[in-house]
Design a protein around this motif. Structure first.
Motif, PDB file in Angstrom:
ATOM      1  N   ALA A 109       0.823  -1.206   0.000  1.00  0.00           N
ATOM      2  CA  ALA A 109       0.000   0.000   0.000  1.00  0.00           C
ATOM      3  C   ALA A 109       0.857   1.256   0.000  1.00  0.00           C
ATOM      4  CB  ALA A 109      -0.931  -0.004   1.211  1.00  0.00           C
ATOM      5  N   GLU A 115      -2.414   6.594   0.109  1.00  0.00           N
ATOM      6  CA  GLU A 115      -3.656   7.311   0.360  1.00  0.00           C
ATOM      7  C   GLU A 115      -4.216   6.893   1.718  1.00  0.00           C
ATOM      8  OE1 GLU A 115      -6.118   6.287  -2.873  1.00  0.00           O
ATOM      9  OE2 GLU A 115      -4.892   7.306  -4.379  1.00  0.00           O
ATOM     10  N   ASP A 117      -7.148   6.404   2.881  1.00  0.00           N
ATOM     11  CA  ASP A 117      -8.205   5.398   2.889  1.00  0.00           C
ATOM     12  C   ASP A 117      -7.631   3.991   2.782  1.00  0.00           C
ATOM     13  OD1 ASP A 117     -10.149   7.263   3.195  1.00  0.00           O
ATOM     14  OD2 ASP A 117     -10.767   7.302   1.086  1.00  0.00           O
ATOM     15  N   ARG A 118      -6.591   3.824   1.979  1.00  0.00           N
ATOM     16  CA  ARG A 118      -6.009   2.492   1.822  1.00  0.00           C
ATOM     17  C   ARG A 118      -5.153   2.141   3.036  1.00  0.00           C
ATOM     18  NH1 ARG A 118      -2.631  -0.078  -3.305  1.00  0.00           N
ATOM     19  NH2 ARG A 118      -2.476  -2.176  -2.411  1.00  0.00           N
ATOM     20  N   LEU A 119      -4.364   3.089   3.518  1.00  0.00           N
ATOM     21  CA  LEU A 119      -3.497   2.806   4.658  1.00  0.00           C
ATOM     22  C   LEU A 119      -4.279   2.582   5.938  1.00  0.00           C
ATOM     23  CD1 LEU A 119      -0.554   5.274   3.991  1.00  0.00           C
ATOM     24  CD2 LEU A 119      -0.479   2.781   3.931  1.00  0.00           C
ATOM     25  N   ARG A 120      -5.504   3.118   6.000  1.00  0.00           N
ATOM     26  CA  ARG A 120      -6.311   2.932   7.196  1.00  0.00           C
ATOM     27  C   ARG A 120      -6.667   1.456   7.403  1.00  0.00           C
ATOM     28  NH1 ARG A 120      -8.271   6.830  10.205  1.00  0.00           N
ATOM     29  NH2 ARG A 120      -7.990   8.413   8.596  1.00  0.00           N
ATOM     30  N   GLU A 121      -6.584   0.655   6.358  1.00  0.00           N
ATOM     31  CA  GLU A 121      -6.809  -0.781   6.500  1.00  0.00           C
ATOM     32  C   GLU A 121      -5.717  -1.428   7.349  1.00  0.00           C
ATOM     33  OE1 GLU A 121      -7.240  -2.829   2.806  1.00  0.00           O
ATOM     34  OE2 GLU A 121      -8.232  -1.122   1.849  1.00  0.00           O
ATOM     35  N   TYR A 122      -4.545  -0.773   7.420  1.00  0.00           N
ATOM     36  CA  TYR A 122      -3.381  -1.399   8.038  1.00  0.00           C
ATOM     37  C   TYR A 122      -2.914  -0.722   9.325  1.00  0.00           C
ATOM     38  CZ  TYR A 122      -3.211  -3.431   3.385  1.00  0.00           C
ATOM     39  OH  TYR A 122      -3.547  -4.094   2.232  1.00  0.00           O
ATOM     40  N   CYS A 145       1.009   9.135   7.441  1.00  0.00           N
ATOM     41  CA  CYS A 145       0.625   9.209   6.032  1.00  0.00           C
ATOM     42  C   CYS A 145       1.398  10.303   5.310  1.00  0.00           C
ATOM     43  CB  CYS A 145      -0.879   9.461   5.907  1.00  0.00           C
ATOM     44  SG  CYS A 145      -1.896   8.004   6.266  1.00  0.00           S
TER      45      CYS A 145
END
Length: 231
Positions: A109, A115, A117-122, A145
């Motif tokens: 990612a 981004e 939104d994508r990093l918030r998954e991790y 971020c």
């Protein structure tokens, strides 16, 4: 193929059994083929124990069983148990380190596009980043971020995962970073130079997400490849 043996027994002499296992570990050092052992106690029956022993293969498990130290310890173990222990032999058909998979996804990612939104998954909202090349720790998801975005602005890069190990709530990843200098980096305008570095990152996990990271990187090597420093 990884092989696992389950040893199921009952005993009220857990401390004696534990000391026996310590003795086996000491006496088989340099000879045993077992790679991992876990002993569990039944929450509903304290006399019920299950030991899980992992080996690289069934053949290696048999080599381990044939050690004279293993045979002697087994006889003493039987004497401590209420009845004969039972053995279950298992070929491992799936072995997934879930936190390792999350760590790999995190590196993908960051390289693809950091981004939020994508990093918030991790990453957790209170994520903390430790990097000796920064004057102070990076505190919080948004600040992290920004750091990743700065790298992505300066370089078009990818991570290659070379090794991973997991222990309890931590994962260590050894990686190789390869990039092309496409934007300003520490005041150096884009040069198109191909650069690379190696490093390791320890990640601590909480509830399936990364809450803390420790980085060791060869940033000096990148500066040298860009012609800024010499070693």
């Amino acid at each position: 193929m990884t092989f696992v043996q389950l040893i199921d027994c009952r005993t009220n002499r857990f401390d004696d059994l534990n000391r026996l296992m310590d003795e086996w570990v000491a006496q088989t050092r340099g000879k045993r083929t077992a790679t991992h052992a876990v002993v569990g106690k039944d929450l509903s029956d304290a006399s019920h124990l299950v030991e899980i022993v992992e080996f690289p293969s069934y053949e290696e498990a048999m080599r381990n069983s044939n050690l004279p130290e293993t045979e002697r310890i087994f006889r003493e173990m039987v004497a401590l148990c209420d009845g004969m222990p039972t053995f279950t032999d298992l070929d491992v058909v799936r072995d997934e380190q879930l936190n390792c998979a999350v760590a790999r996804g995190f590196f993908d990612a960051v390289a693809a596009a950091p981004e939020p939104d994508r990093l918030r998954e991790y990453l957790t909202d209170d994520y903390v980043d430790h990097d000796p090349s920064y004057p102070q720790d990076v505190q919080g998801f948004e600040a992290a971020c920004d750091v990743f975005a700065n790298w992505r602005t300066a370089f078009d890069f990818t991570f290659r995962i070379d090794d991973q190990i997991a222990q309890e709530d931590r994962v260590c990843t050894r990686w190789t970073w390869v990039g092309r200098h496409t934007g300003d980096f520490l005041g150096i305008p884009a040069s198109g130079q191909e650069v690379s570095m190696t490093g390791m990152t320890w990640h601590r996990f909480r509830e399936g997400k990364i809450c803390e990271g420790w980085w060791q990187t060869d940033r000096e090597g990148v500066l040298e490849q860009l012609g800024l420093t010499t070693r």
